[in-house]
Motif scaffolding. Structure first.
Motif, mmCIF file in Angstrom:
data_model
loop_
_atom_site.group_PDB
_atom_site.id
_atom_site.type_symbol
_atom_site.label_atom_id
_atom_site.label_comp_id
_atom_site.label_asym_id
_atom_site.label_seq_id
_atom_site.Cartn_x
_atom_site.Cartn_y
_atom_site.Cartn_z
ATOM 1 N N UNK A 1 9.609 8.704 -12.077
ATOM 2 C CA UNK A 1 8.676 8.069 -11.131
ATOM 3 C C UNK A 1 7.980 9.100 -10.247
ATOM 4 N N UNK A 2 8.644 10.269 -10.076
ATOM 5 C CA UNK A 2 8.085 11.303 -9.186
ATOM 6 C C UNK A 2 7.204 12.312 -9.928
ATOM 7 N N UNK A 3 7.032 12.137 -11.230
ATOM 8 C CA UNK A 3 6.325 13.125 -12.062
ATOM 9 C C UNK A 3 4.967 13.544 -11.501
ATOM 10 N N UNK B 1 0.864 -1.186 0.000
ATOM 11 C CA UNK B 1 0.000 0.000 0.000
ATOM 12 C C UNK B 1 0.899 1.233 0.000
ATOM 13 N N UNK B 2 0.842 1.977 -1.122
ATOM 14 C CA UNK B 2 1.676 3.187 -1.235
ATOM 15 C C UNK B 2 0.845 4.410 -1.619
ATOM 16 N N UNK B 3 -0.415 4.206 -1.990
ATOM 17 C CA UNK B 3 -1.237 5.330 -2.444
ATOM 18 C C UNK B 3 -2.675 4.896 -2.600
ATOM 19 N N UNK B 4 -3.436 5.715 -3.331
ATOM 20 C CA UNK B 4 -4.884 5.526 -3.431
ATOM 21 C C UNK B 4 -5.292 4.145 -3.973
ATOM 22 N N UNK B 5 -4.737 3.776 -5.120
ATOM 23 C CA UNK B 5 -5.225 2.545 -5.761
ATOM 24 C C UNK B 5 -4.860 1.292 -4.980
ATOM 25 N N UNK B 6 -3.636 1.257 -4.453
ATOM 26 C CA UNK B 6 -3.241 0.066 -3.684
ATOM 27 C C UNK B 6 -4.012 0.014 -2.358
ATOM 28 N N UNK C 1 -0.860 12.412 -7.123
ATOM 29 C CA UNK C 1 -1.050 11.171 -6.345
ATOM 30 C C UNK C 1 -1.447 11.503 -4.908
ATOM 31 N N UNK C 2 -0.851 12.579 -4.384
ATOM 32 C CA UNK C 2 -1.171 12.999 -3.019
ATOM 33 C C UNK C 2 -2.621 13.493 -2.932
ATOM 34 N N UNK C 3 -3.013 14.276 -3.951
ATOM 35 C CA UNK C 3 -4.388 14.797 -3.993
ATOM 36 C C UNK C 3 -5.379 13.635 -4.081
ATOM 37 N N UNK C 4 -5.071 12.646 -4.937
ATOM 38 C CA UNK C 4 -5.961 11.490 -5.109
ATOM 39 C C UNK C 4 -6.112 10.740 -3.784
ATOM 40 N N UNK C 5 -5.008 10.608 -3.074
ATOM 41 C CA UNK C 5 -5.035 9.894 -1.801
ATOM 42 C C UNK C 5 -5.855 10.658 -0.763
#
Ligand code: FAD
Ligand code: FES
Ligand code: MG
Length: 279
Positions: A257-259, A65-70, A264-268
């Motif tokens: 990878x950081x693009x 688990x690293x973000x929203x989808x996981x 990703x933070x907003x999605x989470x």
């Protein structure tokens, strides 16, 4: 729809799921991956095939688990279904009898290195494996890795299991000892693969890494997964994910990878704000 027939929490942040996907299980080989989409509002995420069972018709995935989808994927239970599950994708790892190989898995990379290690062992290689994690609570698949290795080294950053240190510590000892190593293969976080590549280059030992750039379609169409290898652009989804570690531009990969970090933070955050994660 692809049914989850087994779910296991390997660590507080790493989950294993066995998914009913007979057509993929029939063709899957070590080193390949799938791309899944949870539901029709979800993004596509690539995950390595950590195991397959052709008789059962199942594919095993192991994800952190690293973000929203996981995080959303981890909420699914045994009996639930995943909308899309496409694969097997990517070029299978090259399996042959090299002689003595060192297989390295770091963090969640222990899952993808397992089928590769097993295949190399079955092909007749002498297999020395090194698995690394942050701490004892992040360790998994040790019995699986032991069963397909002639020698297994366990390292943790904090020394709560095995040797305290990084995967490059036992690797350096092995290389220094002068024993002939024919191939090193490493899967894990980019800084780990980069450090392994740097070390083995000084000893002139051929090294393969499995790259994990951002992927969208997984079929060579979108160009999202492009990586520089030996000065030329490759698409990791169709040309890889395995590449010659000594040719990879790890700095560029890290940057790419950081693009979408901000998005990703907003999605989470948005996922956490919505009561059930869906609008
Ligand atoms: P986000 O917050 O969206 O992203 C966190 C980080 O994950 C990002 O900064 C980015 O570096 C990476 N990421 C985000 N989206 C993608 C994407 N579409 N493709 C690739 N990376 C992305 N992870 C596992 O835990 N287990 C695996 O077996 C595994 N195998 C992989 C195999 C391949 C070939 C690739 C390319 C990646 C693999 N990954 C694996 C990484 C996994 O795809 C990402 O962790 C996941 O997409 C993150 O989604 P998220 O929404 O939870 O996190
Ligand atoms: Fe689109 Fe590789 S993911 S080209
Ligand atoms: Mg995401």
């Amino acid at each position: 729809m692809y049914r989850i027939i087994e779910k296991q929490d390997l660590t507080p942040a790493i989950t294993l799921m066995k998914v009913d996907a007979p057509a993929i299980a029939r063709k899957a080989q070590a080193g390949q991956f799938i791309i899944l989409r949870l539901h029709d509002q979800a993004e596509r995420i690539p995950l390595t095939i950590a195991d397959y069972n052709r008789d059962e018709g199942t594919i095993t995935i192991v994800f952190q688990i690293v973000g929203k989808s996981t995080e959303e994927l981890a909420t699914l239970k045994q009996g639930d279904s995943i909308l899309n599950f496409a694969g097997p994708l990517g070029v299978p790892s090259e399996i042959e009898d090299y002689g003595t190989v060192v297989c390295i898995g770091g963090g969640c990379g222990v899952a993808p290195i397992y089928p590769i290690t097993r295949a190399l062992h079955q092909a007749g290689n002498r297999v020395i494996s090194i698995v690394g994690a942050r701490c004892v609570d992040m360790c998994f698949f040790e019995p699986e890795m032991r069963s397909v290795s002639d020698e297994l080294h366990v390292v943790t950053d904090d020394g709560t299991k095995g040797r305290k240190g990084l995967v490059t510590d036992p690797l350096e000892d092995i290389l220094k000892s002068g024993s002939k190593i024919d191939l090193v293969i490493a899967v894990g976080p980019v800084p780990m693969m980069s450090a392994v590549a740097k070390l083995t280059k000084t000893y002139g030992v051929k090294t393969i890494v499995s790259l994990n750039p951002i992927m969208v379609d997984g079929t060579g169409m979108c160009g999202c997964c492009r990586v520089s290898v030996g000065g030329t652009t490759k698409f990791a989804c169709v040309d890889g994910p395995d590449f010659d570690a000594h040719q990879v531009d790890f700095e560029e990969l890290t940057k790419r990878q950081r693009t979408y970090k901000k998005e990703e933070q907003v999605a989470s955050e948005h996922y956490h704000q919505c009561a059930c994660g869906k609008e």
